[in-house]
Scaffold this motif. Structure first.
Motif, PDB file in Angstrom:
ATOM      1  N   THR A   1       0.829  -1.208   0.000  1.00  0.00           N
ATOM      2  CA  THR A   1       0.000   0.000   0.000  1.00  0.00           C
ATOM      3  C   THR A   1       0.863   1.258   0.000  1.00  0.00           C
ATOM      4  OG1 THR A   1      -1.782  -1.138   1.128  1.00  0.00           O
ATOM      5  CG2 THR A   1      -1.793   1.255   1.271  1.00  0.00           C
ATOM      6  N   VAL A   2       1.975   1.214   0.722  1.00  0.00           N
ATOM      7  CA  VAL A   2       2.866   2.383   0.785  1.00  0.00           C
ATOM      8  C   VAL A   2       3.377   2.732  -0.608  1.00  0.00           C
ATOM      9  CG1 VAL A   2       5.107   3.189   1.630  1.00  0.00           C
ATOM     10  CG2 VAL A   2       3.536   2.006   3.187  1.00  0.00           C
ATOM     11  N   GLU A   3       3.811   1.738  -1.372  1.00  0.00           N
ATOM     12  CA  GLU A   3       4.364   2.082  -2.692  1.00  0.00           C
ATOM     13  C   GLU A   3       3.252   2.463  -3.668  1.00  0.00           C
ATOM     14  OE1 GLU A   3       6.724  -1.232  -4.100  1.00  0.00           O
ATOM     15  OE2 GLU A   3       4.986  -2.088  -5.090  1.00  0.00           O
ATOM     16  N   ILE A   4       2.077   1.885  -3.504  1.00  0.00           N
ATOM     17  CA  ILE A   4       0.947   2.275  -4.359  1.00  0.00           C
ATOM     18  C   ILE A   4       0.583   3.737  -4.107  1.00  0.00           C
ATOM     19  CG2 ILE A   4      -1.550   1.926  -4.608  1.00  0.00           C
ATOM     20  CD1 ILE A   4      -0.916  -1.138  -4.543  1.00  0.00           C
ATOM     21  N   GLU A   5       0.627   4.148  -2.847  1.00  0.00           N
ATOM     22  CA  GLU A   5       0.360   5.569  -2.538  1.00  0.00           C
ATOM     23  C   GLU A   5       1.421   6.472  -3.154  1.00  0.00           C
ATOM     24  OE1 GLU A   5      -0.088   5.499   1.693  1.00  0.00           O
ATOM     25  OE2 GLU A   5      -2.190   4.846   1.546  1.00  0.00           O
TER      26      GLU A   5
END
Ligand SMILES: [Zn+2]
Length: 448
Positions: free
Chosen positions: A133-137
């Motif tokens: 989720t962090v890299e998608i954000e």
């Protein structure tokens, strides 16, 4: 809202290889509606791209964004030495490190003309939080078209694998996380900014059962499959010893060749295996700088494309390719192909096709991106031709591919300008560099 880009050279990279010495591109609502010679029609906005070459935005087919936090280490190592040195450091990944590394890696891609990138994330240390989720954000914030993958490792050292047990996960846990990632993020729409693929790491870090079950599950959900394959001779020996077959046969037995699969590296293939890639339309992510950095060898790119396999380009993780700018891989792909096969082995135009339409096919998006044609998404790179680096080279595609370190002047993703006059419009580059330096120092100190 229509936009016209005009006064530029254009390489459409369509099936006929159409080029314009001076042409225009019309964009309406994020899609290309016309491409042609001369100046364009009236529009709401005009972008004068005089002195530039327009190409499709580049497509990056292999990456590990977290590795931007561990660049410059293990400089003389083979792949297996480099991995066994890196794993204990990567065990200290957390959300803050992932965020800073992902933003740095994505910034470098955008500035080098890359409008679509995948990321292969397979390290999920316990307690590190939701790193996917962090890299998608980060991708959403910077506005790059993104194919995140839920990667995995379940074959630790105690069972004959390469990674330490602490950074492997349980198979049921991985399959559940894969389902969750697809449920939460995968967008099958034509103009999707975000899709998900499933990506167990490699033959030497994943069990046979996980490989097979992942492929079966991905097909029930209609998402693509990715892994590392045939990168080094050490891997080939590992597969022969543990599974009794060469890497490609191992993958084929597990249902891992097909037009919904693309595989990173594919350096050590024999002639029969190259033909199987063509027959099955299995994609290849060619990573020439990483292969050179680790001394892994040269992938048979010309033979693969001749066999009919799509071959896209990848920067690979920045820990094995400190220069994670995709446009440089056009030149690198051409040079290594010629070192192996002579000056006819790969042309500048073929190199550009690898970085655009072939890459789009690897990601299953050959109808949406990868060429400048009416109906496709307006992902467009505008490269300067008149600066010190490129001025005077009459053939604009030779200037781009053979010239030094190409950085874009402007980059559009879905019609939105994300790089303007060589700078990100979506983030501050100095802040990204400062945050990257801080997390890189921290992860390397903690690990030491
Ligand atoms: Zn890789």
């Amino acid at each position: 809202m229509t936009t016209v880009i005009e006064n530029c050279a254009i390489a459409t990279v369509d099936a006929e290889g159409t080029e314009h010495a001076d042409g225009h591109i019309v964009i309406d609502d994020g899609r290309i509606t016309a491409v042609g010679a001369g100046s364009g029609p009236a529009a709401d906005t005009k972008l004068d791209a005089g002195g530039c070459l327009a190409t499709p935005g580049l497509v990056n087919c292999h990456h590990h964004l977290y590795q931007w936090s561990t660049r410059g280490l293990f400089q003389q190592a083979t792949l297996f030495e480099w991995l066994t040195g890196s794993y204990p450091i990567w065990a200290h990944l957390d959300g803050e490190i992932e965020r800073a590394a992902a933003r740095a890696g994505l910034a470098a891609l955008l500035l080098s003309g890359c409008s679509t990138s995948m990321d292969h994330h397979y390290v999920f240390p316990r307690g590190a939080g939701d790193l996917l989720t962090v890299e998608i954000e980060a991708a959403r914030d910077l506005h790059i078209r993104f194919h995140g993958t839920r990667g995995s490792m379940d074959l630790g050292k105690s069972s004959g694998g390469l990674p330490p047990d602490e950074i492997t996960e349980d198979r049921d846990e991985i399959l559940q996380a894969s389902a969750d990632a697809i449920d939460r993020f995968h967008d099958p729409a034509f103009d999707a900014m975000l899709r998900i693929a499933l990506a167990p790491c490699s033959p030497f870090s994943v069990t046979k059962e996980l490989m097979r079950e992942t492929a079966e599950y991905a097909r029930t959900r209609n998402v693509r499959l990715h892994t590392h394959m045939a990168e080094t001779k050490d891997e080939e020996e590992f597969c022969l010893e543990l599974f009794g077959v060469r890497p490609v046969e191992y993958l084929e037995q597990l249902g891992w060749l097909g037009d919904d699969v693309w595989l990173a590296h594919c350096v050590h293939l024999d002639e029969r295996e190259v033909l199987r890639f063509g027959e099955t339309a299995t994609g290849v992510a060619h990573c020439p700088s990483s292969n050179a950095r680790l001394g892994a060898g040269i992938a048979p790119v010309a033979a693969l494309t001749a066999a009919g396999a799509p071959v896209g380009l990848g920067v690979d993780g920045a820990a094995s390719n400190e220069a994670g700018e995709l446009a440089g891989e056009l030149r690198q792909a051409l040079l290594v192909a010629r070192l192996d096969g002579g000056p006819q082995a790969l042309t500048a135009r073929e190199a550009l096709a690898l970085g655009t339409i072939h890459g789009a096919r690897c990601l299953g998006r050959g109808d949406e991106i990868g060429s400048l044609e009416p109906g496709k998404l307006a992902d467009i790179a505008l490269w300067p031709l008149t600066d010190l680096d490129h001025g005077g080279i009459q053939d604009p595609i030779a200037a781009l591919v053979l010239g030094p370190r190409p950085l874009v002047k402007h980059l559009l993703v879905g019609g939105r300008t994300v790089v303007e006059d060589g700078h990100l419009t979506t983030a501050d580059e100095e802040t990204i560099a400062r945050e990257l330096a801080a997390v890189s120092r921290r992860i390397q100190e903690v690990a030491a």
